[in-house]
Design a protein around this motif. Structure first.
Motif, PDB file in Angstrom:
ATOM      1  N   CYS A 109       0.835  -1.198   0.000  1.00  0.00           N
ATOM      2  CA  CYS A 109       0.000   0.000   0.000  1.00  0.00           C
ATOM      3  C   CYS A 109       0.871   1.249   0.000  1.00  0.00           C
ATOM      4  O   CYS A 109       0.834   2.043  -0.927  1.00  0.00           O
ATOM      5  N   ARG A 110       1.664   1.402   1.023  1.00  0.00           N
ATOM      6  CA  ARG A 110       2.400   2.653   1.197  1.00  0.00           C
ATOM      7  C   ARG A 110       3.444   2.899   0.124  1.00  0.00           C
ATOM      8  O   ARG A 110       3.488   3.961  -0.491  1.00  0.00           O
ATOM      9  N   ALA A 111       4.301   1.915  -0.114  1.00  0.00           N
ATOM     10  CA  ALA A 111       5.367   2.116  -1.099  1.00  0.00           C
ATOM     11  C   ALA A 111       4.801   2.223  -2.509  1.00  0.00           C
ATOM     12  O   ALA A 111       5.256   3.041  -3.302  1.00  0.00           O
ATOM     13  N   SER A 112       3.794   1.410  -2.827  1.00  0.00           N
ATOM     14  CA  SER A 112       3.217   1.495  -4.168  1.00  0.00           C
ATOM     15  C   SER A 112       2.486   2.820  -4.366  1.00  0.00           C
ATOM     16  O   SER A 112       2.481   3.372  -5.467  1.00  0.00           O
ATOM     17  N   THR A 113       1.894   3.361  -3.318  1.00  0.00           N
ATOM     18  CA  THR A 113       1.242   4.670  -3.415  1.00  0.00           C
ATOM     19  C   THR A 113       2.280   5.750  -3.684  1.00  0.00           C
ATOM     20  O   THR A 113       2.098   6.598  -4.574  1.00  0.00           O
ATOM     21  N   ALA A 114       3.385   5.730  -2.951  1.00  0.00           N
ATOM     22  CA  ALA A 114       4.446   6.720  -3.164  1.00  0.00           C
ATOM     23  C   ALA A 114       4.994   6.615  -4.583  1.00  0.00           C
ATOM     24  O   ALA A 114       5.165   7.624  -5.277  1.00  0.00           O
TER      25      ALA A 114
ATOM     26  N   VAL B  86       5.293   9.765   3.415  1.00  0.00           N
ATOM     27  CA  VAL B  86       6.213  10.833   3.015  1.00  0.00           C
ATOM     28  C   VAL B  86       7.649  10.317   3.001  1.00  0.00           C
ATOM     29  O   VAL B  86       8.404  10.590   2.056  1.00  0.00           O
ATOM     30  N   VAL B  87       8.029   9.560   4.013  1.00  0.00           N
ATOM     31  CA  VAL B  87       9.385   8.996   4.050  1.00  0.00           C
ATOM     32  C   VAL B  87       9.612   8.105   2.837  1.00  0.00           C
ATOM     33  O   VAL B  87      10.647   8.173   2.179  1.00  0.00           O
ATOM     34  N   LEU B  88       8.632   7.272   2.508  1.00  0.00           N
ATOM     35  CA  LEU B  88       8.757   6.418   1.333  1.00  0.00           C
ATOM     36  C   LEU B  88       8.791   7.250   0.051  1.00  0.00           C
ATOM     37  O   LEU B  88       9.503   6.901  -0.892  1.00  0.00           O
ATOM     38  N   GLY B  89       8.041   8.323   0.015  1.00  0.00           N
ATOM     39  CA  GLY B  89       8.086   9.214  -1.145  1.00  0.00           C
ATOM     40  C   GLY B  89       9.449   9.831  -1.314  1.00  0.00           C
ATOM     41  O   GLY B  89       9.980   9.935  -2.427  1.00  0.00           O
ATOM     42  N   GLN B  90      10.058  10.253  -0.200  1.00  0.00           N
ATOM     43  CA  GLN B  90      11.390  10.838  -0.254  1.00  0.00           C
ATOM     44  C   GLN B  90      12.408   9.799  -0.695  1.00  0.00           C
ATOM     45  O   GLN B  90      13.266  10.055  -1.553  1.00  0.00           O
ATOM     46  N   ALA B  91      12.344   8.598  -0.128  1.00  0.00           N
ATOM     47  CA  ALA B  91      13.286   7.541  -0.477  1.00  0.00           C
ATOM     48  C   ALA B  91      13.126   7.115  -1.937  1.00  0.00           C
ATOM     49  O   ALA B  91      14.119   6.922  -2.646  1.00  0.00           O
ATOM     50  N   THR B  92      11.886   6.989  -2.369  1.00  0.00           N
ATOM     51  CA  THR B  92      11.620   6.582  -3.757  1.00  0.00           C
ATOM     52  C   THR B  92      12.103   7.631  -4.727  1.00  0.00           C
ATOM     53  O   THR B  92      12.707   7.311  -5.753  1.00  0.00           O
ATOM     54  N   SER B  93      11.857   8.902  -4.419  1.00  0.00           N
ATOM     55  CA  SER B  93      12.302   9.966  -5.324  1.00  0.00           C
ATOM     56  C   SER B  93      13.828  10.020  -5.381  1.00  0.00           C
ATOM     57  O   SER B  93      14.413  10.183  -6.448  1.00  0.00           O
ATOM     58  N   ALA B  94      14.487   9.855  -4.250  1.00  0.00           N
ATOM     59  CA  ALA B  94      15.957   9.876  -4.234  1.00  0.00           C
ATOM     60  C   ALA B  94      16.525   8.691  -5.017  1.00  0.00           C
ATOM     61  O   ALA B  94      17.464   8.848  -5.791  1.00  0.00           O
ATOM     62  N   ALA B  95      15.929   7.514  -4.829  1.00  0.00           N
ATOM     63  CA  ALA B  95      16.424   6.316  -5.515  1.00  0.00           C
ATOM     64  C   ALA B  95      16.212   6.385  -7.022  1.00  0.00           C
ATOM     65  O   ALA B  95      16.952   5.779  -7.786  1.00  0.00           O
ATOM     66  N   SER B  96      15.203   7.140  -7.452  1.00  0.00           N
ATOM     67  CA  SER B  96      14.918   7.233  -8.893  1.00  0.00           C
ATOM     68  C   SER B  96      15.537   8.469  -9.528  1.00  0.00           C
ATOM     69  O   SER B  96      15.260   8.789 -10.679  1.00  0.00           O
ATOM     70  N   GLY B  97      16.377   9.198  -8.801  1.00  0.00           N
ATOM     71  CA  GLY B  97      17.113  10.310  -9.358  1.00  0.00           C
ATOM     72  C   GLY B  97      16.383  11.634  -9.370  1.00  0.00           C
ATOM     73  O   GLY B  97      16.800  12.559 -10.063  1.00  0.00           O
ATOM     74  N   LEU B  98      15.308  11.758  -8.616  1.00  0.00           N
ATOM     75  CA  LEU B  98      14.575  13.022  -8.572  1.00  0.00           C
ATOM     76  C   LEU B  98      15.146  13.926  -7.488  1.00  0.00           C
ATOM     77  O   LEU B  98      15.673  13.514  -6.515  1.00  0.00           O
TER      78      LEU B  98
END
Length: 137
Positions: free
Chosen positions: A95-100, A125-137
């Motif tokens: 749920c959370r990570a896929s939403t982010a 939000v933490v997952l959003g930050q981690a996901t964005s950083a990992a994907s180069g955003l």
């Protein structure tokens, strides 16, 4: 919900049974999303399975995951579980990570190299930050 309804929309676990046409095998460690989709309708084929009119939401539209066993229809509703993580931690990824991830890659259409502000409290939000950083955003 009626009395006796089983809650729980986030879950992961070990496969104990699979149909003959399933790509999954006994003892596979899997995670399921919080919505179970058909995979065949226009919404699903467009990558928008959460907008499918007849989606199944464990714990809400059907019995949930706070049970000894959970039945998950259709192979595409399961994903291999990261081996190094505990089932308790992995359960929240559906749920959370896929939403982010969906917000970053779908709703905002963010691309590597762009600036992005993700703020607020909570795990999403933490997952959003981690996901964005990992994907180069």
């Amino acid at each position: 919900m009626k009395p006796g309804h089983i809650l729980g929309k986030e879950y992961s676990g070990e496969l104990v049974d699979a149909g003959t046409r399933s790509r999954w095998r006994l003892a596979d460690q899997v995670i399921a999303p919080f919505t179970l989709a058909c995979g065949e309708c226009p919404c699903c084929l467009a990558g928008e399975s959460t907008t499918w009119v007849d989606q199944v939401i464990p714990g809400f539209t059907t019995q949930g995951a706070f049970a000894e066993y959970v039945s998950v229809p259709r192979d595409h509703n399961l994903t291999p579980s990261p081996v190094r993580l505990s089932p308790d931690l992995v359960a929240g990824l559906g749920c959370r990570a896929s939403t982010a991830w969906h917000v970053l890659t779908g709703r905002t259409a963010s691309k590597p190299g762009e600036w992005l502000a993700v703020h607020g409290p909570g795990l999403l939000v933490v997952l959003g930050q981690a996901t964005s950083a990992a994907s180069g955003l």
